[in-house]
Write an enzyme that holds these catalytic residues in place. Structure first.
Site, PDB file in Angstrom:
ATOM      1  N   ARG A 105      15.814  13.002   7.528  1.00  0.00           N
ATOM      2  CA  ARG A 105      14.742  12.424   8.332  1.00  0.00           C
ATOM      3  C   ARG A 105      13.415  13.075   7.963  1.00  0.00           C
ATOM      4  O   ARG A 105      13.374  14.253   7.575  1.00  0.00           O
ATOM      5  CB  ARG A 105      15.021  12.643   9.830  1.00  0.00           C
ATOM      6  CG  ARG A 105      14.006  11.948  10.730  1.00  0.00           C
ATOM      7  CD  ARG A 105      14.142  12.364  12.181  1.00  0.00           C
ATOM      8  NE  ARG A 105      13.117  11.719  12.981  1.00  0.00           N
ATOM      9  CZ  ARG A 105      12.736  12.109  14.186  1.00  0.00           C
ATOM     10  NH1 ARG A 105      13.309  13.156  14.756  1.00  0.00           N
ATOM     11  NH2 ARG A 105      11.784  11.464  14.844  1.00  0.00           N
ATOM     12  N   HIS A 106      12.330  12.330   8.088  1.00  0.00           N
ATOM     13  CA  HIS A 106      11.001  12.881   7.837  1.00  0.00           C
ATOM     14  C   HIS A 106      10.731  14.086   8.739  1.00  0.00           C
ATOM     15  O   HIS A 106      11.405  14.309   9.748  1.00  0.00           O
ATOM     16  CB  HIS A 106       9.928  11.811   8.072  1.00  0.00           C
ATOM     17  CG  HIS A 106       9.953  11.253   9.469  1.00  0.00           C
ATOM     18  ND1 HIS A 106       9.459  11.942  10.565  1.00  0.00           N
ATOM     19  CD2 HIS A 106      10.434  10.076   9.954  1.00  0.00           C
ATOM     20  CE1 HIS A 106       9.629  11.220  11.653  1.00  0.00           C
ATOM     21  NE2 HIS A 106      10.217  10.081  11.316  1.00  0.00           N
ATOM     22  N   GLY A 107       9.710  14.840   8.396  1.00  0.00           N
ATOM     23  CA  GLY A 107       9.343  16.020   9.180  1.00  0.00           C
ATOM     24  C   GLY A 107       8.498  15.683  10.399  1.00  0.00           C
ATOM     25  O   GLY A 107       8.283  14.513  10.743  1.00  0.00           O
ATOM     26  N   GLY A 394      14.392   9.156   5.145  1.00  0.00           N
ATOM     27  CA  GLY A 394      14.224   8.048   6.074  1.00  0.00           C
ATOM     28  C   GLY A 394      13.862   8.508   7.473  1.00  0.00           C
ATOM     29  O   GLY A 394      13.027   9.414   7.655  1.00  0.00           O
ATOM     30  N   ALA A 437      13.245  16.444  10.594  1.00  0.00           N
ATOM     31  CA  ALA A 437      13.831  16.990   9.356  1.00  0.00           C
ATOM     32  C   ALA A 437      15.348  17.135   9.427  1.00  0.00           C
ATOM     33  O   ALA A 437      15.940  17.876   8.646  1.00  0.00           O
ATOM     34  CB  ALA A 437      13.191  18.329   8.982  1.00  0.00           C
TER      35      ALA A 437
END
Length: 506
Positions: A105-107, A394, A437
């Site tokens: 996952r994005h930060g 993602g 994240a």
């Protein structure tokens, strides 16, 4: 690739525009320090990577006791304690890692536009109608004096802390798997990086690559990208090149699944449990206590505004490492209620609540296992080595359907609006599963009895459902998911079922 696998892929060149650059730097966390020297031993890099995660929490100063209950807005370091060496148990069995697929996952990011508007409405309400006076506690006066600084153009952009999240994760993974995640493999284009088209994911993909360079003592790239087709932005002043491929057909496949979009995402009845809970006794209790502390009429505080107050606390901590006075409005018990409301939403809208939720990730599931199959295939000495790593960036909405399809974190009794009191020991907790994240790691090992597959969630071992080993034979994992490997066709599942009534099989 699966049906709809590569059809939506687009290789593109990205450069940070000046406004985006300013947004990335708006968080108050400082730039991560210098990378480990290239001569550092792997053990030293492992220790430094672990210390970096610990410092991320310690440097926050005072951390509210509700920090681990913010659902999808939880900081990684508040719920995760990764192992020092993720490959040590496999090494003890005579195994050698040959491939890593990481779904990440994005930060940490700014609020989306929807939540910026909620926060603005709440701030205006508090300034206009909350009780005032010299007898008010100091934290309440701080809330009344708080300046609403979130702007519409922030809209979910990655912040500097989010870059550090991904850089630090890359550093830790490179320390555990140095043969798979070397800067040389990245430079030679042998590490595949795919990302959602959302800016926060593209920025996270770039930050992850910077983390790999930092782990080797190299300087960080800034603002320069190279597509898989070989088109490069030749601005030598910008630093290293970024290599990634935008592929929403993998990372946002739920958007293309008609059965999901019509049956769940836009169908209010599919998430009816969430609405019931928002108007139930536990949530009303939080609202009433919040209104009393603020000196507001309870009827002025809609469920959205109650959530907004909770979100301010979470965003201020995640973005600025600040223990906000807004956090004083909530007890630990209040936070647990609001966390449960988030879990209900994620369960019914993205995870086990409806079978189509998981089936919407069929393209990603098949992509992962095809990649693992290629990496584990016997080779002659003259054959080219397999791709050492595949990095897939993602969203929580990417991870949760995949986790659901794999059968992870599935409780015997599903959460509902009516059973909050019996759900305190539930497995499905979005705070610990999909914080910023968050990551699901598939590590294929070459072992004496054949390939074995290690599964890690947020850098901690988890077991495949029905298997009793942390490092099962790969063929046993494939046997467990044979029904999906032989089926799970995106078109059949997403287009071939009734569109308005979700499948409620649990």
């Amino acid at each position: 690739m699966a049906a709809a696998g590569r059809s939506g892929a687009a290789a593109a060149v990205f450069r940070h525009s000046p406004p985006a650059q300013r947004l990335l730097q708006a968080g108050t966390g400082s730039r991560a320090g210098p990378g480990v020297s290239s001569g550092s031993a792997p053990g030293n890099r492992l220790l430094q990577a672990a210390v970096a995660l610990l410092l991320a929490r310690l440097c926050s100063g005072s951390v509210p006791d509700i920090a681990a209950h913010f659902g999808t807005k939880t900081r990684y370091e508040d719920v995760v304690s990764p192992s020092l060496n993720l490959s040590s148990s496999a090494s003890a069995q005579g195994c050698r890692p040959v491939h890593l697929t990481a779904v990440i996952r994005h930060g940490t990011r700014f609020p989306t536009l929807k939540n910026v508007k909620r926060i603005r409405r709440l701030s205006e309400l508090v300034h206009r109608a909350a009780s005032r006076g010299p007898s008010a506690p100091a934290w309440l006066r701080e809330i009344q004096q708080w300046t609403q600084w979130y702007t519409d153009d922030m809209d979910g952009q990655l912040v500097e802390k989010g870059r550090e999240d991904l850089m630090n994760l890359a550093t830790r993974l490179a320390a555990s798997f140095p043969a798979l995640l070397s800067e040389a493999e990245l430079r030679d284009g042998r590490i595949g990086v795919k990302t959602s088209s959302k800016h926060r994911c593209v920025s996270s993909a770039q930050a992850f690559q910077d983390g790999l360079r930092r782990s080797q003592g190299r300087s960080q790239g800034r603002g320069m990208s190279e597509s898989r087709s070989g088109t490069a932005d030749q601005d030598q002043d910008q630093g290293e090149e970024y290599v990634h491929e935008v592929d929403d057909s993998l990372m946002r496949s739920f958007e293309r699944c008609r059965g999901y979009v019509e049956g769940v995402e836009t169908n209010a009845s599919a998430t009816a449990e969430v609405n019931r809970f928002k108007h139930g006794p536990e949530f009303r209790g939080v609202r009433d206590r919040l209104s009393e502390r603020l000196g507001l009429d309870p009827e002025l505080l809609t469920p959205d505004l109650v959530e907004a107050a909770f979100f301010i606390c979470s965003y201020e901590l995640a973005i600025k490492s600040v223990h906000s006075p807004w956090c004083q409005l909530f007890t630990l018990q209040d936070a647990q209620v609001l966390e449960y409301q988030c879990d209900l939403k994620q369960f019914w809208k993205r995870a086990h609540g409806h079978s189509i939720n998981g089936l919407s990730s069929c393209p990603l599931f098949h992509h992962i296992f095809r990649t693992l199959d290629r990496a584990g295939r016997p080779r002659r000495a003259t054959d080219a080595p397999p791709e050492p790593a595949s990095i897939l960036i993602g969203h929580a909405e990417t991870l949760l359907p995949l986790i659901s399809l794999l059968g992870l974190y599935k409780d015997k009794t599903p959460p509902t609006a009516a059973n909050y009191q019996s759900q305190h020991t539930r497995l499905f907790r979005s705070s610990s599963i999909v914080p910023y994240a968050s990551n699901l790691l598939f590590v294929l090992h070459d072992c004496p009895r054949g390939p074995r597959l290690q599964l890690l969630m947020n850098e901690s071992p988890v077991r495949f459902p029905g298997l009793t080993q942390d490092l099962p034979l790969y063929r046993d994992v494939r046997a467990t998911y044979r029904h999906l490997l032989d089926g799970c066709d995106f078109y059949t599942e997403c287009e071939g079922r009734p569109s308005r009534a979700p499948n409620t099989e649990l």
